[in-house]
Design a protein around this motif. Sequence first.
Motif, PDB file in Angstrom:
ATOM      1  N   LEU A   1       0.834  -1.201   0.000  1.00  0.00           N
ATOM      2  CA  LEU A   1       0.000   0.000   0.000  1.00  0.00           C
ATOM      3  C   LEU A   1       0.872   1.255   0.000  1.00  0.00           C
ATOM      4  CD1 LEU A   1      -2.786  -1.144   2.483  1.00  0.00           C
ATOM      5  CD2 LEU A   1      -2.960  -0.922   0.001  1.00  0.00           C
ATOM      6  N   GLU A   2       1.987   1.212   0.724  1.00  0.00           N
ATOM      7  CA  GLU A   2       2.919   2.342   0.687  1.00  0.00           C
ATOM      8  C   GLU A   2       3.518   2.498  -0.712  1.00  0.00           C
ATOM      9  OE1 GLU A   2       5.825   1.798   3.717  1.00  0.00           O
ATOM     10  OE2 GLU A   2       4.365   1.774   5.352  1.00  0.00           O
ATOM     11  N   LEU A   3       3.848   1.381  -1.335  1.00  0.00           N
ATOM     12  CA  LEU A   3       4.399   1.425  -2.688  1.00  0.00           C
ATOM     13  C   LEU A   3       3.408   2.049  -3.667  1.00  0.00           C
ATOM     14  CD1 LEU A   3       6.591   0.613  -4.770  1.00  0.00           C
ATOM     15  CD2 LEU A   3       5.419  -1.615  -4.949  1.00  0.00           C
ATOM     16  N   SER A   4       2.135   1.795  -3.470  1.00  0.00           N
ATOM     17  CA  SER A   4       1.128   2.326  -4.390  1.00  0.00           C
ATOM     18  C   SER A   4       1.118   3.853  -4.415  1.00  0.00           C
ATOM     19  CB  SER A   4      -0.266   1.798  -4.016  1.00  0.00           C
ATOM     20  OG  SER A   4      -0.741   2.384  -2.806  1.00  0.00           O
ATOM     21  N   GLU A   5       1.629   4.475  -3.361  1.00  0.00           N
ATOM     22  CA  GLU A   5       1.711   5.934  -3.304  1.00  0.00           C
ATOM     23  C   GLU A   5       2.953   6.467  -4.023  1.00  0.00           C
ATOM     24  OE1 GLU A   5      -0.709   7.702  -2.032  1.00  0.00           O
ATOM     25  OE2 GLU A   5      -1.834   5.943  -1.311  1.00  0.00           O
ATOM     26  N   ARG A   6       3.864   5.587  -4.391  1.00  0.00           N
ATOM     27  CA  ARG A   6       5.149   6.004  -4.972  1.00  0.00           C
ATOM     28  C   ARG A   6       5.314   5.600  -6.435  1.00  0.00           C
ATOM     29  NH1 ARG A   6       8.957   4.167   0.178  1.00  0.00           N
ATOM     30  NH2 ARG A   6       7.856   5.428   1.747  1.00  0.00           N
ATOM     31  N   VAL A   7       4.242   5.111  -7.023  1.00  0.00           N
ATOM     32  CA  VAL A   7       4.266   4.717  -8.431  1.00  0.00           C
ATOM     33  C   VAL A   7       3.003   5.251  -9.094  1.00  0.00           C
ATOM     34  CG1 VAL A   7       5.612   2.626  -7.971  1.00  0.00           C
ATOM     35  CG2 VAL A   7       3.111   2.520  -7.965  1.00  0.00           C
ATOM     36  N   GLY A   8       3.006   5.218 -10.428  1.00  0.00           N
ATOM     37  CA  GLY A   8       1.821   5.671 -11.137  1.00  0.00           C
ATOM     38  C   GLY A   8       0.648   4.730 -10.935  1.00  0.00           C
ATOM     39  N   ARG A   9       0.866   3.480 -11.269  1.00  0.00           N
ATOM     40  CA  ARG A   9      -0.130   2.435 -11.067  1.00  0.00           C
ATOM     41  C   ARG A   9       0.556   1.199 -10.507  1.00  0.00           C
ATOM     42  NH1 ARG A   9      -3.697   3.044 -16.686  1.00  0.00           N
ATOM     43  NH2 ARG A   9      -5.269   4.453 -15.812  1.00  0.00           N
ATOM     44  N   LEU A  10      -0.146   0.511  -9.626  1.00  0.00           N
ATOM     45  CA  LEU A  10       0.378  -0.711  -9.039  1.00  0.00           C
ATOM     46  C   LEU A  10      -0.594  -1.850  -9.316  1.00  0.00           C
ATOM     47  CD1 LEU A  10       2.277  -2.405  -7.253  1.00  0.00           C
ATOM     48  CD2 LEU A  10       0.992  -1.570  -5.258  1.00  0.00           C
ATOM     49  N   VAL A  11      -0.078  -2.902  -9.954  1.00  0.00           N
ATOM     50  CA  VAL A  11      -0.856  -4.114 -10.201  1.00  0.00           C
ATOM     51  C   VAL A  11      -0.346  -5.188  -9.254  1.00  0.00           C
ATOM     52  CG1 VAL A  11      -1.496  -5.886 -11.878  1.00  0.00           C
ATOM     53  CG2 VAL A  11      -1.160  -3.503 -12.627  1.00  0.00           C
TER      54      VAL A  11
ATOM     55  N   VAL B   1      -4.117 -17.956   1.510  1.00  0.00           N
ATOM     56  CA  VAL B   1      -3.371 -17.073   2.422  1.00  0.00           C
ATOM     57  C   VAL B   1      -4.019 -15.684   2.387  1.00  0.00           C
ATOM     58  CG1 VAL B   1      -1.133 -18.236   2.581  1.00  0.00           C
ATOM     59  CG2 VAL B   1      -1.654 -16.868   0.560  1.00  0.00           C
ATOM     60  N   PRO B   2      -5.272 -15.567   2.804  1.00  0.00           N
ATOM     61  CA  PRO B   2      -6.006 -14.305   2.650  1.00  0.00           C
ATOM     62  C   PRO B   2      -5.408 -13.140   3.404  1.00  0.00           C
ATOM     63  CG  PRO B   2      -7.221 -15.823   4.068  1.00  0.00           C
ATOM     64  CD  PRO B   2      -6.101 -16.608   3.463  1.00  0.00           C
ATOM     65  N   GLU B   3      -4.572 -13.411   4.396  1.00  0.00           N
ATOM     66  CA  GLU B   3      -3.946 -12.318   5.159  1.00  0.00           C
ATOM     67  C   GLU B   3      -2.998 -11.490   4.297  1.00  0.00           C
ATOM     68  OE1 GLU B   3      -1.469 -16.076   5.853  1.00  0.00           O
ATOM     69  OE2 GLU B   3      -3.604 -15.547   5.744  1.00  0.00           O
ATOM     70  N   LEU B   4      -2.594 -12.007   3.147  1.00  0.00           N
ATOM     71  CA  LEU B   4      -1.712 -11.261   2.251  1.00  0.00           C
ATOM     72  C   LEU B   4      -2.463 -10.302   1.342  1.00  0.00           C
ATOM     73  CD1 LEU B   4       0.817 -13.990   1.021  1.00  0.00           C
ATOM     74  CD2 LEU B   4       1.179 -12.240   2.769  1.00  0.00           C
ATOM     75  N   SER B   5      -3.770 -10.450   1.248  1.00  0.00           N
ATOM     76  CA  SER B   5      -4.528  -9.712   0.237  1.00  0.00           C
ATOM     77  C   SER B   5      -4.717  -8.241   0.606  1.00  0.00           C
ATOM     78  CB  SER B   5      -5.898 -10.356   0.048  1.00  0.00           C
ATOM     79  OG  SER B   5      -6.670  -9.640  -0.899  1.00  0.00           O
ATOM     80  N   ILE B   6      -4.668  -7.388  -0.429  1.00  0.00           N
ATOM     81  CA  ILE B   6      -5.025  -5.974  -0.259  1.00  0.00           C
ATOM     82  C   ILE B   6      -6.264  -5.650  -1.088  1.00  0.00           C
ATOM     83  CG2 ILE B   6      -2.695  -5.216   0.332  1.00  0.00           C
ATOM     84  CD1 ILE B   6      -2.407  -4.212  -2.567  1.00  0.00           C
ATOM     85  N   ALA B   7      -7.073  -6.668  -1.358  1.00  0.00           N
ATOM     86  CA  ALA B   7      -8.289  -6.459  -2.149  1.00  0.00           C
ATOM     87  C   ALA B   7      -9.209  -5.437  -1.513  1.00  0.00           C
ATOM     88  CB  ALA B   7      -9.018  -7.789  -2.337  1.00  0.00           C
ATOM     89  N   ALA B   8      -9.235  -5.376  -0.189  1.00  0.00           N
ATOM     90  CA  ALA B   8     -10.121  -4.442   0.493  1.00  0.00           C
ATOM     91  C   ALA B   8      -9.764  -2.993   0.208  1.00  0.00           C
ATOM     92  CB  ALA B   8     -10.094  -4.696   2.003  1.00  0.00           C
ATOM     93  N   GLN B   9      -8.500  -2.734  -0.171  1.00  0.00           N
ATOM     94  CA  GLN B   9      -8.055  -1.367  -0.432  1.00  0.00           C
ATOM     95  C   GLN B   9      -7.996  -1.045  -1.929  1.00  0.00           C
ATOM     96  OE1 GLN B   9      -6.258  -3.372   1.888  1.00  0.00           O
ATOM     97  NE2 GLN B   9      -7.483  -2.409   3.482  1.00  0.00           N
ATOM     98  N   ALA B  10      -8.477  -1.943  -2.761  1.00  0.00           N
ATOM     99  CA  ALA B  10      -8.268  -1.788  -4.206  1.00  0.00           C
ATOM    100  C   ALA B  10      -9.131  -0.704  -4.840  1.00  0.00           C
ATOM    101  CB  ALA B  10      -8.522  -3.116  -4.914  1.00  0.00           C
ATOM    102  N   GLY B  11     -10.004  -0.061  -4.092  1.00  0.00           N
ATOM    103  CA  GLY B  11     -10.802   1.005  -4.668  1.00  0.00           C
ATOM    104  C   GLY B  11     -10.057   2.315  -4.825  1.00  0.00           C
ATOM    105  N   ARG B  12      -8.847   2.402  -4.300  1.00  0.00           N
ATOM    106  CA  ARG B  12      -8.094   3.648  -4.399  1.00  0.00           C
ATOM    107  C   ARG B  12      -7.534   3.823  -5.809  1.00  0.00           C
ATOM    108  NH1 ARG B  12      -3.202   3.164  -0.239  1.00  0.00           N
ATOM    109  NH2 ARG B  12      -4.937   2.613   1.142  1.00  0.00           N
ATOM    110  N   PRO B  13      -7.383   5.054  -6.275  1.00  0.00           N
ATOM    111  CA  PRO B  13      -6.888   5.282  -7.638  1.00  0.00           C
ATOM    112  C   PRO B  13      -5.515   4.660  -7.866  1.00  0.00           C
ATOM    113  CG  PRO B  13      -7.817   7.303  -6.728  1.00  0.00           C
ATOM    114  CD  PRO B  13      -7.743   6.317  -5.595  1.00  0.00           C
ATOM    115  N   GLY B  14      -5.353   4.050  -9.021  1.00  0.00           N
ATOM    116  CA  GLY B  14      -4.059   3.524  -9.430  1.00  0.00           C
ATOM    117  C   GLY B  14      -3.712   2.152  -8.909  1.00  0.00           C
ATOM    118  N   LEU B  15      -4.595   1.532  -8.120  1.00  0.00           N
ATOM    119  CA  LEU B  15      -4.311   0.216  -7.559  1.00  0.00           C
ATOM    120  C   LEU B  15      -5.236  -0.823  -8.188  1.00  0.00           C
ATOM    121  CD1 LEU B  15      -2.884  -1.654  -5.533  1.00  0.00           C
ATOM    122  CD2 LEU B  15      -4.569  -0.947  -3.808  1.00  0.00           C
TER     123      LEU B  15
END
Length: 327
Positions: free
Chosen positions: A147-157, A166-180
């Motif tokens: 999530l920190e990396l997503s602030e330092r790049v144009g788009r993060l896939v 291993v659902p604890e690794l997922s950032i799907a809950a935060q995927a609504g933010r621009p560029g992610l």
Amino acid sequence: MQDHGGDIDRAMARYGGEASDWIDLSTGINRTPYPIPDLPLSAWTALPTGAELAALTTSAASAFGTGAPILAMAGAQAAIQAIPRLGTPGRARVLSPTYNEHAASLRAAGWTVEEVGDLAALCGADLTVVVNPNNPDGRCQNPEMLLELSERVGRLVVDESFADPVPELSIAAQAGRPGLFVLRSFGKFYGLAGLRLGFVIGHELDIAELARMAGPWPVSGAAVAIGSTALSDRAWAEETTARLLSEAGRLDAMARAAGWSLVGGTPLFRLYETGDAIAARDRLANARIWSRAFPWSEGWLRLGLPGQEAEWERLAEALAPPCAATV
């Protein structure tokens, strides 16, 4: 053509046999798949309705723990090929080694691609790709760092194709933010890769553009019906996760007994240092078991987990040392 697992035609051409003779462990696809439910005839004869597609994405959002916009596509691969065509190509960086279609799809869309070995080196790119957990070595990245990396790049896939157990690794809950963007596979964990179903989760404007690119019926009626049922079956998902975690340890023990060392992996596949990957692959192939070697590594061999007990027994026999000659 990129180098992939699942190339059973190549195995047959080199080692013989029919497809039914082989156990394909060259992918990370669950070999104990979700039981296919009875489908209504309309799943085959009618186009999926908007309500049916909405029900599928609702089931997926619940399974992946997200309220962000989500689009069903013909496998995560469809999203991998579509995302590079959003906007103007620029500088892309891919955390490597990893699934090679990411870099290939970016280059095909006109991006300048650099493959790098650590997370910090991704900063500053116009688009970055991280597979988490990674394929083929199972390397995991801390969700907060992503999530920190997503602030330092144009788009993060972030490709989470192997994240179901291993659902604890997922950032799907935060995927609504621009560029992610978060990619999820259906076929791997649920063992139904031939259904060609996957999902991309992201910002509403990006998902709307991807939906326009994908067209009005991005997945089949059968995929909609089976996916909706399977993704809603959380009891099966929990039981399967527990089984995979246990059986990954069983496979590791068999590999150790064969003299191989664990490099890494996920509950769906394991990666071993064999000393000579081609020789190890040949040894298994002579028993009609297909594994995955990599052109850039002399020693690494990847194995998916066998399915039924008969497959485990065949693998154990193939890995067993030859009997000592008697005098």
